[in-house]
Design a protein around this motif. Structure first.
Motif, PDB file in Angstrom:
ATOM      1  N   CYS A 197       4.466  -6.156   7.650  1.00 19.01           N
ATOM      2  CA  CYS A 197       3.709  -5.352   8.605  1.00 19.01           C
ATOM      3  C   CYS A 197       4.676  -4.471   9.386  1.00 19.01           C
ATOM      4  CB  CYS A 197       2.927  -6.259   9.553  1.00 19.01           C
ATOM      5  SG  CYS A 197       1.895  -5.370  10.748  1.00 19.01           S
ATOM      6  N   VAL A 226      -6.579  -6.093   8.088  1.00 26.84           N
ATOM      7  CA  VAL A 226      -5.696  -5.273   7.264  1.00 26.84           C
ATOM      8  C   VAL A 226      -5.902  -3.788   7.508  1.00 26.84           C
ATOM      9  CG1 VAL A 226      -5.423  -7.004   5.472  1.00 26.84           C
ATOM     10  CG2 VAL A 226      -7.339  -5.390   5.347  1.00 26.84           C
ATOM     11  N   ARG A 235      -0.291 -16.790   2.051  1.00 26.89           N
ATOM     12  CA  ARG A 235       0.106 -15.418   1.686  1.00 26.89           C
ATOM     13  C   ARG A 235       1.035 -14.881   2.759  1.00 26.89           C
ATOM     14  NH1 ARG A 235      -3.215 -10.865  -1.293  1.00 26.89           N
ATOM     15  NH2 ARG A 235      -2.418 -12.218  -2.941  1.00 26.89           N
ATOM     16  N   ASP A 241       2.863 -14.744  -2.548  1.00 27.34           N
ATOM     17  CA  ASP A 241       2.006 -15.917  -2.388  1.00 27.34           C
ATOM     18  C   ASP A 241       2.870 -17.155  -2.552  1.00 27.34           C
ATOM     19  OD1 ASP A 241      -0.439 -14.709  -1.867  1.00 27.34           O
ATOM     20  OD2 ASP A 241      -0.792 -14.318  -3.987  1.00 27.34           O
ATOM     21  N   VAL A 288       2.818 -11.630   4.281  1.00 26.07           N
ATOM     22  CA  VAL A 288       2.612 -10.186   4.281  1.00 26.07           C
ATOM     23  C   VAL A 288       3.668  -9.505   5.125  1.00 26.07           C
ATOM     24  CG1 VAL A 288       0.117 -10.514   4.027  1.00 26.07           C
ATOM     25  CG2 VAL A 288       1.071 -10.130   6.297  1.00 26.07           C
ATOM     26  N   GLN A 307      -0.047  -2.869   6.660  1.00 26.13           N
ATOM     27  CA  GLN A 307       0.198  -4.229   6.179  1.00 26.13           C
ATOM     28  C   GLN A 307       0.057  -4.268   4.660  1.00 26.13           C
ATOM     29  OE1 GLN A 307      -1.411  -7.473   8.834  1.00 26.13           O
ATOM     30  NE2 GLN A 307      -2.757  -5.849   9.556  1.00 26.13           N
ATOM     31  N   TRP A 308       0.865  -5.082   4.013  1.00 23.22           N
ATOM     32  CA  TRP A 308       0.807  -5.199   2.556  1.00 23.22           C
ATOM     33  C   TRP A 308       1.271  -6.595   2.141  1.00 23.22           C
ATOM     34  CZ3 TRP A 308       4.620  -3.207   5.447  1.00 23.22           C
ATOM     35  CH2 TRP A 308       5.929  -3.560   5.151  1.00 23.22           C
ATOM     36  N   PRO A 309       0.743  -7.123   1.030  1.00 19.24           N
ATOM     37  CA  PRO A 309       1.150  -8.462   0.585  1.00 19.24           C
ATOM     38  C   PRO A 309       2.559  -8.439   0.005  1.00 19.24           C
ATOM     39  CG  PRO A 309      -0.394  -7.496  -0.962  1.00 19.24           C
ATOM     40  CD  PRO A 309      -0.336  -6.557   0.207  1.00 19.24           C
TER      41      PRO A 309
END
Length: 301
Positions: free
Chosen positions: A269, A154, A265, A166, A267, A161-163
Motif C-alpha cells: 500500500c 481496496v 494475504r 498469499d 498486500v 493497494q495491490w496483492p
C-alpha cells in the motif's frame, strides 16, 4: 492557495476524530494542530470545525474539501514523480508487521543496497492499522500489511493497494502432541484445543477467528502474548496451539489441509499517485522480487 500540509492535518483529523489523536499521529502538539486548522479555514474562507462537547465536528464545507483532497494529493504525488524522473538517489521509508519486516522488508533493503547504493531505505515495524496512518501522515512511503475487516477498502481513493503474496497458515503444536502423529490435519481437528493468540488488536487475531469460523468452531482462547517468541514458548510448554508463527522453540509445524485452508494475504500500500516516484518505485520492485522468490520456494512469511 491551499497549503497541502494543512490540508493533510484536516485529513488526519477526519481519520482519528479528535485533535489530540490527530496530534499524536502527526507528532505535533494539539495546539499546533488547532493552529494549522485555523489557518486552513482562513485560506479557504469557510468554517471547517465546530465544537461538539469535548470533540470537534467537521462542517459540511470540510467534508466537501476532503472529497477534493484525495484528488489533490494524488496529483501532487504524481507531480513529485515527474520531478524525480531519471534519478536513482533518495530515501524511502517502509513499514509493516513483524513477520513482513523479517521475511520481506529486510531482504528487500538488502537487495536495494546491492542494486541501488545511492538509495537509502528505512524500515519501521508497526501493526497494519498503524501503517495506514503512517502513510497518511507521510511518515512512511510503503506499507506491507495484513488487511483486516477494519482496513481501508481496496478502492479507497487515498491509497493504491495491490496483492503481494498469499501466506498459507499451518498449525503449531508442542513436540509429542497427539496431532503430530499425522502428516497433515484439518483445522477442525484442533477445535477442542486451547489456543494461544496475540492480542485482539493484532492482525493475526482476526485471521484466526475467521479461519475457525469457516472450519465450524469458535477457538477457546487460553493465553495471549504480544510477541511471537512468547507465543512459541507457550506452545512448546504444551499450553495450547496456534496458527504458525516463526518457530523458535521445540515445537512441531503440522501442515493444514482441507478447504478452506487458512491463509493470510499480504498486500502493499502507498499513497495514491506516489507509486511512480523513483525511491518508492525502486523499493516496490525489490519487495515484489523478494515475494516472487518466496512464492517460488514455497517459504512462509
Amino acid at each position: 492557495m491551499i497549503d497541502l500540509r494543512r490540508l493533510s492535518v484536516l485529513r488526519v483529523l477526519a481519520e482519528h476524530g479528535t485533535v489530540t489523536a490527530a496530534a499524536e499521529a502527526l507528532h505535533l502538539t494539539p495546539s499546533a494542530v488547532s493552529q494549522q486548522l485555523r489557518l486552513l479555514a482562513k485560506e479557504v474562507g469557510v468554517e471547517l470545525l465546530r465544537r461538539d462537547g469535548r470533540r470537534v465536528r467537521l462542517t459540511p464545507a470540510a467534508v466537501v474539501l476532503l472529497e477534493h483532497a484525495d484528488s489533490l494529493f494524488a496529483q501532487w504525488e504524481r507531480a513529485r514523480a515527474d520531478l524525480t524522473a531519471g534519478e536513482e538517489a533518495g530515501a524511502v521509508r517502509m513499514c509493516g508487521v513483524s513477520s513482513t519486516v523479517a521475511a520481506l522488508l529486510g531482504p528487500a533493503v538488502t537487495r536495494l543496497r546491492q542494486e541501488h547504493p545511492r538509495l537509502t531505505a528505512r524500515v519501521i515495524e508497526e501493526e497494519s492499522a498503524d501503517c495506514y496512518e503512517l502513510l497518511l501522515a507521510e511518515a512512511a512511503d510503503i506499507a506491507v500489511v495484513l488487511p483486516t475487516p477494519e482496513a481501508p477498502p481496496v478502492d479507497d481513493p487515498r491509497f493504491t493497494q495491490w496483492p503481494l503474496l498469499d501466506d498459507p497458515q499451518d498449525l503449531l503444536v508442542a513436540a509429542g502432541h497427539p496431532l503430530t502423529r499425522q502428516d497433515a490435519v484439518e483445522l477442525a481437528d484442533a477445535a477442542r484445543e486451547p489456543w494461544i493468540v496475540k492480542p485482539r488488536h493484532n492482525d493475526t487475531y482476526a485471521l484466526l477467528q475467521v479461519a475457525c469460523a469457516a472450519a465450524g468452531f469458535t477457538p477457546r482462547i487460553a493465553h495471549e502474548a504480544k510477541e511471537w517468541f512468547a507465543v512459541s514458548a507457550l506452545v512448546a510448554a504444551g499450553l495450547g496451539v496456534c496458527l504458525v508463527p516463526p518457530p523458535q522453540h521445540e515445537v512441531v509445524r503440522i501442515p493444514l489441509r482441507g478447504n478452506p485452508r487458512p491463509s493470510r494475504r499480504i498486500v502493499g500500500c502507498v499513497r495514491r499517485g506516489s507509486e511512480e516516484q523513483w525511491p518508492i518505485a525502486g523499493a516496490i520492485a525489490a519487495i515484489e522480487a523478494v515475494c516472487a522468490e518466496r512464492a517460488t520456494d514455497g517459504r512462509a512469511v
